[in-house]
Design an enzyme around this catalytic site. Sequence first.
Site, mmCIF file in Angstrom:
data_model
loop_
_atom_site.group_PDB
_atom_site.id
_atom_site.type_symbol
_atom_site.label_atom_id
_atom_site.label_comp_id
_atom_site.label_asym_id
_atom_site.label_seq_id
_atom_site.Cartn_x
_atom_site.Cartn_y
_atom_site.Cartn_z
ATOM 1 C CE LYS A 37 -9.757 -30.375 51.031
ATOM 2 N NZ LYS A 37 -10.462 -30.063 52.277
ATOM 3 C CB THR A 38 -7.789 -25.688 54.659
ATOM 4 O OG1 THR A 38 -8.101 -27.068 54.524
ATOM 5 C CG2 THR A 38 -8.447 -25.140 55.897
ATOM 6 C CG ASP A 224 -13.681 -28.114 53.140
ATOM 7 O OD1 ASP A 224 -13.149 -28.408 52.058
ATOM 8 O OD2 ASP A 224 -13.087 -28.202 54.232
ATOM 9 C CD GLU A 225 -13.061 -32.729 52.892
ATOM 10 O OE1 GLU A 225 -12.988 -33.353 51.807
ATOM 11 O OE2 GLU A 225 -12.140 -32.694 53.719
ATOM 12 C CD GLN A 255 -8.431 -35.958 49.297
ATOM 13 O OE1 GLN A 255 -8.449 -35.998 50.524
ATOM 14 N NE2 GLN A 255 -7.899 -34.943 48.639
ATOM 15 N NE ARG A 601 -5.112 -37.437 54.113
ATOM 16 C CZ ARG A 601 -5.508 -36.336 53.498
ATOM 17 N NH1 ARG A 601 -5.712 -35.239 54.182
ATOM 18 N NH2 ARG A 601 -5.703 -36.320 52.192
#
Length: 745
Positions: A37-38, A224-225, A255, A601
């Site tokens: 996504k980044t 974002d997020e 998340q 992660r």
Amino acid sequence: MNQAYPNYLNTLNNQQKEAVLHQEGPLLILAGAGSGKTKVLTTRVAHLIETKQCFSNQILCVTFTNKAANEMKERIAKLTNLNSNAVPWLGTFHSISNKILRKYAEAVGLKPSFTILDTLDQLKLIKNILAAENLDPKHNPAKFVAYQIDQWKNKALLPPEIKVSSSDFMRINALKVYKVYQERLRVMNCVDFGDLILHCITIFKNFKEIQNVFKKNFKYILVDEFQDTNFIQNLWLNLITDNHNNICVVGDDDQSIYSWRGAEVKNILDFEKNYQKTKIIKLEQNYRSTKNILNSASSLISNNEDRLGKKIWSDFNDGEKVWVNSYGDGRDEAIGVSDIIEKELINHFSINNISILVRAAFQTREFEERFIRIGLPYRVIGGTKFYERAEIKDALCYLRLIHQKSDDLAFERIINTPKRSIGDTTLQKIHEVARKNNKSLYDTSLEMLDGEELKPKTKDSLKNLIKLIQQWTKFSKNLGHVELLEKVLDESGYTTMLMNEKSPEADARLENLKELRISMKNYSNLIEFLENISLQTAIDEEWEGEKINLMTIHAAKGLEFECVFLPGWEEGMFPHQKSIEEKGDIAVQEERRLAYVAITRAKKRLFISFANNRKFFGSAKNDNNDWMPSLPSRFIDELDKTYLKINEIAEEKFNDFDFAQDLTFNQSKKSPGWQRYQEEKIKEKVKTINYTNNLTNFKIGHTVNHETFGNGKIIHIDGNKVLINFKNVGEKKVIDKYLQKIDNE
DNA sequence: TAACAACGCTTTTTT
DNA sequence: AGCGTTGTTA
């Protein structure tokens, strides 16, 4: 556009490409963990700039942390060959709000030079108000009030808009404090974190012309997020988004881990309702983890209800199985982890790519001690924030006061540090007069020097202090901020005070002040420095060097590592007892999402572990009592065993000793763990733990005694775990070696 | 006012 | 166990 795709598009998959190329209208990207996504966000920004769809200062890009913002800046710079400040409106909600507020401060009755208070300042101010309002801090804990004010601010509520039930005394008092609190902040020309956003909302609502400046300017908005944005942040976005609705949000409902800060998963669902004709793109291919890691994560999160539902997949190979290790106690766990690092990992991975993620910050301690002992370099990310350390705050408060005399909290902090014989009584007197005249403590002190209220002796030391502050203020106009700090620390007697102390803590404090001096050099002047540090969580060079990373899972959000350790997976710790007690199953689901974030992660190796006995604070009624038997987390049971390698047997204890090469690595920052360790070494306090291995064969129906829970009857046996109905505390599962049979026949 | 002892509370997670 | 707040004494 009639041209071949630029290079940066070639490395994207179809969904990613679609997200980057999407033109007008709202876009919702549901992006699974590790789905790039980044990459999509940064490429989208780069693409907008490269294809000249807008100027780079017409893009608003909101991230969750400063770390994420910095990373995006760098990646965009690489893609576009521009410098890293090419997108000026890229940052967190707070940092962008700060920027807006510095420009339009007057619209909410502030001066642009306002100070941003941190959590400690906030708490101190609330305590002062509680005292001034004659509210008993026992019935109205400052922490509760602070939390409540924060919650109100997260809902964009100012005091007049708040309704509290007449029987809710705590909130009635909190509201009373909130009113005074906001007034005090204004007089002091200070804001708290919540105000940064709230004041922007007020400005946008009251001054359409200012709102329009931003609405007109921002042609494209990216967030974002998104699953972790709360009510006020959504409102903020709404007010700043023009009719074009070119808003692109990226989020993952699995998340969402910030509900305690007012974030709601339903923001993602509501996005479609709030913005007509939303285009939805799902990113489901994972490019981060092995199949074993990914499948473990999926099996865990499938226990949650109300998910939007994504099918995350990967075409990576299976990789190693996920290890689940059991240890005798926390110390064994730390030894076991360091063992795996030394024997299994160190030859295959850079230790920068090894990370230990914990539920709560204090859990890093055991690992710090272990790593120091065997000489493995490590860094703690987050933890005690650099700028919140006592000596740093003291130094900053001197600077804050020089910069802004109305900053009462700064004044209060330094007035008697180092000791000048200006004690509580004097401070109380100044407070009273200041309150009566509605003036700052500093101005009041100036006036009281002419009056008779203070004793001549205190008046003298106060006069001296004020004289110094005036000199420093004059000095600050002509000379650099770093020299100013040096002068202040020197002339105030602060350095002398620490040097006279001659303790390891004092040495570490002096070191920290040196560190502060170095970090100040990154800013060109005092104002720039003071405006920026409050929003900075830690010093930036953190990532330099080869070190093992220690941090909370929350802090690890958005990061990835080749090898990840997840210790402390025990009931009560993870899921955390408090979360279970407060909100039951809803909270457990959030804890489960946190566990999901933690697992995802990891790229190549993942080690989950728990200890059978955990030392915990308090209740030192007797020496045995600070050890508690613990049970593996329910999350361990929820993992699909096909992807696991389970080591039931606890690591064998081996003879542990201090290596001679102890501390040869360059541990530049003195972390709290390091300090504690030094102190303990000095005290020569050697801790030994004795175990009794005489297992007894209990049977159902036996009456037994447990050190903590008292007497009870065994109602179920499962291996060495025994379920007991205790007389005083009810049913509990404990480990047999902590039980003694009682002969009551 | 400062230094010291006694007490009780602590640890979720962060911009 | 450790820290901050409160109480006691010089």
